[in-house]
Write an enzyme that holds these catalytic residues in place. Structure first.
Site, PDB file in Angstrom:
ATOM      1  N   GLY A 111     -48.859   3.045  51.408  1.00  0.00           N
ATOM      2  CA  GLY A 111     -50.768   3.305  52.420  1.00  0.00           C
ATOM      3  C   GLY A 111     -50.853   3.972  53.573  1.00  0.00           C
ATOM      4  N   PHE A 112     -49.860   4.206  54.024  1.00  0.00           N
ATOM      5  CA  PHE A 112     -49.904   4.908  55.235  1.00  0.00           C
ATOM      6  C   PHE A 112     -50.906   4.124  56.343  1.00  0.00           C
ATOM      7  CE2 PHE A 112     -48.560   8.874  51.790  1.00  0.00           C
ATOM      8  CZ  PHE A 112     -47.466   8.321  52.370  1.00  0.00           C
ATOM      9  N   THR A 114     -41.062   1.732  51.823  1.00  0.00           N
ATOM     10  CA  THR A 114     -40.390   2.567  53.030  1.00  0.00           C
ATOM     11  C   THR A 114     -38.957   1.973  52.545  1.00  0.00           C
ATOM     12  OG1 THR A 114     -40.886   0.158  54.230  1.00  0.00           O
ATOM     13  CG2 THR A 114     -41.890   2.854  54.868  1.00  0.00           C
ATOM     14  N   GLU A 148     -42.732   6.323  61.277  1.00  0.00           N
ATOM     15  CA  GLU A 148     -44.016   7.309  61.915  1.00  0.00           C
ATOM     16  C   GLU A 148     -44.162   8.008  62.675  1.00  0.00           C
ATOM     17  OE1 GLU A 148     -45.238   3.432  62.660  1.00  0.00           O
ATOM     18  OE2 GLU A 148     -47.551   4.097  62.141  1.00  0.00           O
TER      19      GLU A 148
END
Lengths: 747, 332
Positions: free
Chosen positions: A244-245, A473, A713
């Site tokens: 999705g980021f 992740t 991130e």
């Protein structure tokens, strides 16, 4: 590629925490058995395809659906008035309720005004996807067209001070050496490989959504408000995500639209966005313009840092890219001023994209630091080492754990930085010019409130449940690792349930906070399950621990043991069988630190340094990122395999940010015109350099007992600056607008 | 996508008969041949092409690759790009063609895409593919959105005030350098067209991209016998390493005699509205020793008349560098 680990690693009972662990969901994904939101098919299901506005500013004067409605298989062409207006759920990140957030407030079909290209103006619903698509294409919409404003030159409505100390103006004016530069970056589109999808199913007045969301609980709460339902009437399921980021963090308008269509038509409705639509209506990182002013003494001590930035946002929503997040704490300076503003454009509402704020912010700050090093004639690693703060000078509190200088030193060593010739274009290899660049990175370390439940079962397995998500992740895996470690079991005996609002409430998967948020609730749930087992065993009429008192017993590594004496420990499965109980449960909860009221007592951040080598061939204007070294200080790493994967993925994304990614808005109609994966250029596997990822691994127990801060991130932060700094070293060209294009380098 | 019929042709004449019912073989054809489908099906999904009938030619015996009677190469229309690129004769004797194909698209696409499909692939101009915008190529007379729009990828040579769309093929650039002949079977029989004459300039009819008429089926492409001792290369410059269309590219082939260039062939990609070749530029090098100045002069001749758009002026210099580098590479 390589990755390595420094001591201190802490041996855990099963050696499962801190060890490289393959994804427990890997086999499901590579065999295709994992069912994503769009993979669900139900009897009687209809397909919906939105009709997007082909203007970016104006209003709808008429919608002619006459042809479309007569097409085969078409059930309805829904538009404003086809169903009761949807409610508003105006809760953004600043609201007290952090479990009902969205970025685009306006519900779909709320009025006839068009404010961005692709805004949904109608919805075609048909028996098949192809019929719905054909019908959507056949809907004729008339507009009163106005000239849209997608001007890339950003001027803020007003600037707001985000952080200030000392007198930044005086510190700059009195500095021996100064830098005053502007840095811009193009709008980026997240482009997870899985496009957004919703399957809405009503049973009576209860709604189930099979969703692509990074937050099932948040999604449920928002959609329930928009549909006028109590939250408990809405179930959201999102078991697997093709990432999705950030553009699946908060709900977008297609989701309540699908739910409203399903309610109106009395049938399940599936809505899958096209790739082009994901450039229009599900968020993006907006265009950002930043100005960095640095002042320093002749020996490189910062005397002033000023950071001013403006981002584009949509007409109705005030999305702010928090570019100055890291600026107040990154370096020591007596004088600092950070200001922010927004500029409204006829674009879809922007949203968080991987590393929102700090990633673009550190691109500017770390470019400025490199320019300052050049102006000072100082090595850029040395400049950063000289400006190490002893506390977070922005908050005025100590860091929970900061090892940035070690990141720089270890990275320099692994990269071979001491061999760097600082002269532009002076280093060559195989006929190519080399450029070496460095940049710092930082990312917040916080945790969200979360619950979890653990069941111990008489077959010797356990189940852990939380309404959190795995966005690719490794959350499934790390949850299994946490329970396995506590119970002394291999991970293949742990069942992990997530991505369903029926499970104990969990947070959004965002901000690299999932892992840190899960430790306390899972540990407590295991302990509670053990305590419940002890209580049951003590209370049993006959059984292995009949007659014992609970306070005489302990639950350690999945076994009940006596605190004193040499009585043999007994596994929970044996105890359960002896008691005739199939399973016993425990639940736990953890508090959040993110956006918590009150002033924090420590500053919690992860840090790191990226070193980049680019190769430059002037005669063909060919630029490549050849190798990278990333040293990351993110607390204890629970799964080095997954963590390394996160950093490598971020570095590759940083190459895209630096060199390729740009959503191009056409000034005439406001459309993002390169809305495909052929025309929006992202880094490919072939662009991935040799990547060396190294974790320092100083446990930071300010967030949880395992000392993990979470990782993801931070790998993107700083990468683009390290690349453009390396490009300057190779070419002498300082590009201050991303993406850097080869024509910028042709002289 | 609108509904269409699919006809699986039993033989070439049946395919030709079916296709000859279309009013045009160019943009907007009501009948289209389907081979790999890697361009056509995408365009149908986008609503850019909307044929009523697709004639599947995949089962026709048109996929052979082999030595021609004159010692050259015969390449079937439906030979897959990957088969052509890895063909031993192509790799050994037409290296620039093999390299050109392998520089394009992805492995998966090359496994599906065909010789004729690659020759006929459509421009990547963003506006051609976006039916919400004017485009003279897609909808004659509607206007060109690219001239004042996103045109970084587009052509600087062969453009007109009506169209600046670049031809995206890598394969065709190498074939042009090798003097390929396109063999066509149509309602009136067979004919052959030199590849240099196969593609049309846009002029005021950018919807017409090549000489094909309704019913015309490209059956194969032939290459003349290879030049003995030739060294050849295809150099493609682009932003990322893989899976991207060329900003500029060059296919070059040179033979040397006594330290001087005896024969010189080159063609440019990414810069023209069709694959671009300038015989006078090639001729300027004959009899000369290889060298930067001569290459640079040839490049200037090849780029003569280039007209930059707002975003792609750099292509003129980049194309020069590309050509000079490729010529250096094969004469070193």
């Amino acid at each position: 590629m390589s990755a390595s680990h420094s001591a201190p690693t802490q041996a855990s009972p099963m050696n499962v925490i801190g060890r490289p662990h393959p994804r427990v969901d890997g086999a499901l994904k590579v065999t295709g058995a994992a069912r994503y939101a769009g993979d669900h098919y139900l009897p009687g299901m209809l397909y919906a395809v939105p009709v997007g506005a082909t203007i970016a500013k104006g209003s709808i004067t008429a919608i002619d659906a006459g042809v479309a409605e007569q097409m085969p298989g078409v059930r309805a062409i829904l538009r404003r008035g086809s169903f009761p207006p949807l409610g508003r759920a105006e809760l953004d990140m600043s609201s007290a309720d952090t479990t009902s957030i969205l970025d685009e407030f306006r519900p779909p079909f709320d009025d006839d005004v068009v404010r961005y290209y692709g805004q949904y103006v109608a919805l075609a619903v048909a028996d098949s996807f192809e019929q719905a698509k054909a019908a959507a294409d056949a809907v004729r919409v008339s507009y009163a067209v106005e000239i849209p404003d997608v001007d890339p030159a950003l001027v803020a409505e007003k600037m707001t001070v985000k952080s200030e100390r000392g007198d930044a103006e005086a510190g700059f004016a009195g500095a021996a050496v100064t830098i005053d530069q502007r840095y811009a970056m193009a709008p980026e589109t997240h482009n997870p490989i899985e496009t957004h999808a919703t399957l809405a199913v009503w049973e009576g007045d209860a709604l189930t959504l099979h969703e692509t969301t990074q937050g099932v609980i948040n999604h449920r709460n928002v959609v329930a408000r928009m549909l006028g339902l109590p939250a408990e009437k809405v179930r959201v399921i999102s078991r697997f995500l093709g990432s999705g980021f950030g553009n699946k963090l908060w709900p977008w308008t297609h989701s309540p639209l699908a739910a409203a269509a399903a309610r109106t038509l009395g049938r399940p409705v599936k809505l899958v966005l096209s790739r082009a639509m994901t450039f229009q209506s599900v968020g993006h990182r907006p265009r950002i313009e930043q100005r960095i002013r640095l002042g320093a003494t002749a020996d490189g001590k910062l005397t002033s840092v000023r950071h001013d930035y403006v981002n584009a946002t949509s007409i109705l929503d005030s999305y702010e890219e928090n570019c100055g997040e890291a600026t107040p704490h990154m370096y020591s300076t007596p004088n600092l001023r950070v200001t922010a503003g927004i500029a409204r454009r006829n674009i879809g509402t922007p949203t968080s994209m991987r590393g929102p704020g700090a990633v673009p912010g550190l691109y500017a700050l770390e470019s400025g630091m490199d320019e300052l090093a050049v102006a000072l004639g100082m090595d850029p690693v040395e400049l950063r080492l000289r400006n190490e703060p002893s506390i977070d000078e922005g908050l005025g509190v100590p860091f929970s754990s900061r090892h940035f200088q070690e990141c720089l030193r270890v990275g320099a060593e692994r990269f071979g930085w001491s061999r760097r010739d600082p002269r532009v274009g002076a280093m060559t290899r195989d006929g190519l010019t080399l450029g070496w660049g460095v940049a710092a990175c930082s990312w917040i370390a916080e945790r969200f409130a979360s619950n979890a439940a653990v069941d111990l079962r008489d077959d010797g397995t356990a189940r852990v449940a939380c309404a959190i998500q795995d966005i690719g992740t490794g959350t499934y895996t790390v949850m299994a690792q946490m329970v396995a470690e506590r119970l002394g079991l291999p991970t293949d005996r742990i069942e992990v349930a997530l991505g369903d609002t029926r499970l104990p409430a969990g947070p959004v998967s965002g901000g690299s906070m999932a892992t840190a948020s899960l430790v306390a609730p899972i540990h407590e749930a295991v302990a509670k399950a053990g305590a419940a087992l002890i209580a049951a065993a003590c209370a049993a009429k006959d059984g292995p621990f009949s007659g014992s008192r609970p306070e005489e017993l302990d639950f350690v590594e999945g076994k009940i043991t006596a605190k004193t004496g040499n009585r043999q420990a007994m596994g929970f499965d044996t105890v359960l069988k002896a008691l005739g109980m199939p399973a016993i449960s425990g639940s736990g909860s953890g508090t959040g630190t993110f956006m918590a009221p009150g002033k924090p007592t420590v500053s919690k951040h992860s840090f790191g340094a990226h070193f980049v080598e680019v190769t430059w061939q002037p005669e063909t204007a060919r630029l490549r990122v050849a190798r990278t070294v990333s040293v990351i200080d993110a607390g204890r790493i629970l799964n080095p395999l997954a963590a390394r994967n996160q950093i490598e993925g971020s570095v590759v994304m940083g190459i895209g940010m630096a060199l390729f990614e740009e959503t191009h808005y056409d000034a005439r109609n406001g459309a993002p015109v390169n809305a495909s994966l052929a025309d929006y250029v992202v880094a490919t596997h072939a662009d991935a350099p040799a990547m060396d990822v190294h974790f320092l691994e100083y446990p930071d127990t300010s967030l949880n007992a395992l000392g993990a801060r979470g990782v993801g991130e931070i790998g993107l932060a700083g990468t683009a600056a390290a690349i453009t700094n390396a490009v300057y070293h190779a070419t002498g060209v300082r590009v201050r607008e991303l993406p850097l294009k080869l024509e910028h380098l042709m002289s | 996508m609108q509904s269409f019929e699919l006809l699986r042709a039993a033989d070439p004449s049946a395919a030709i008969a079916a296709a000859s019912r279309s009013a045009t073989a160019q943009q907007g054809a009501s009948v289209r041949f389907l081979a790999g489908g890697t361009t056509l099906v995408d365009l149908m999904k986008l609503g850019v092409e909307a044929p009523h009938l697709l004639v599947d030619i995949n089962r026709l015996p048109l996929d052979g690759i082999g030595r021609a009677a004159d010692g050259g190469l015969r390449i079937g229309a439906t030979a897959r790009n990957s088969d052509l690129a890895h063909d031993p004769i192509v790799k050994a004797e037409y290296a620039a063609l093999s390299q050109a194909i392998l520089s394009g698209a992805s492995t998966q696409l090359r496994n599906a895409a065909t010789t004729a499909g690659n020759l006929l692939q459509r421009t990547r101009c963003l506006y051609f593919r976006d039916t919400a915008t004017p485009c003279n190529k897609r909808e004659p007379g509607s206007g060109c959105s690219a001239i004042d729009g996103a045109n970084r990828m587009l052509a600087i040579l062969g453009t007109s005030e009506h169209c600046i769309a670049s031809n995206p093929s890598d394969m065709a650039v190498a074939m042009l350098a090798y003097d390929a002949m396109v063999h066509i079977q149509g309602p009136q029989g067979e004919r052959q067209v030199a590849i240099a004459d196969f593609f049309l300039l846009p002029g005021d009819t950018p919807d017409r991209e090549n000489v094909l008429q309704p019913g015309d089926l490209v059956t194969h492409v032939t290459l003349p016998p290879p030049e003995v001792g030739a060294r050849a290369a295809y150099l493609k410059l682009r932003d990322r390493v893989s899976y991207e269309f060329a900003l500029v590219s060059a296919a070059v082939s040179v033979t040397m005699a006594e330290g001087r260039m005896a024969s010189v062939r080159f063609a440019l990609g990414g810069v023209g509205t069709r694959p671009w070749r300038v015989p006078a530029a090639e001729a300027s090098l004959i009899g000369q020793p290889p060298g930067e100045a001569a290459f640079r002069q040839a490049a200037d001749l090849a780029l003569a008349g280039a007209r930059p758009q707002s975003q792609n002026g750099f292509k003129i210099e980049l194309a020069r560098r590309c050509l000079v580098h490729a010529l250096n590479q094969v004469t070193r």
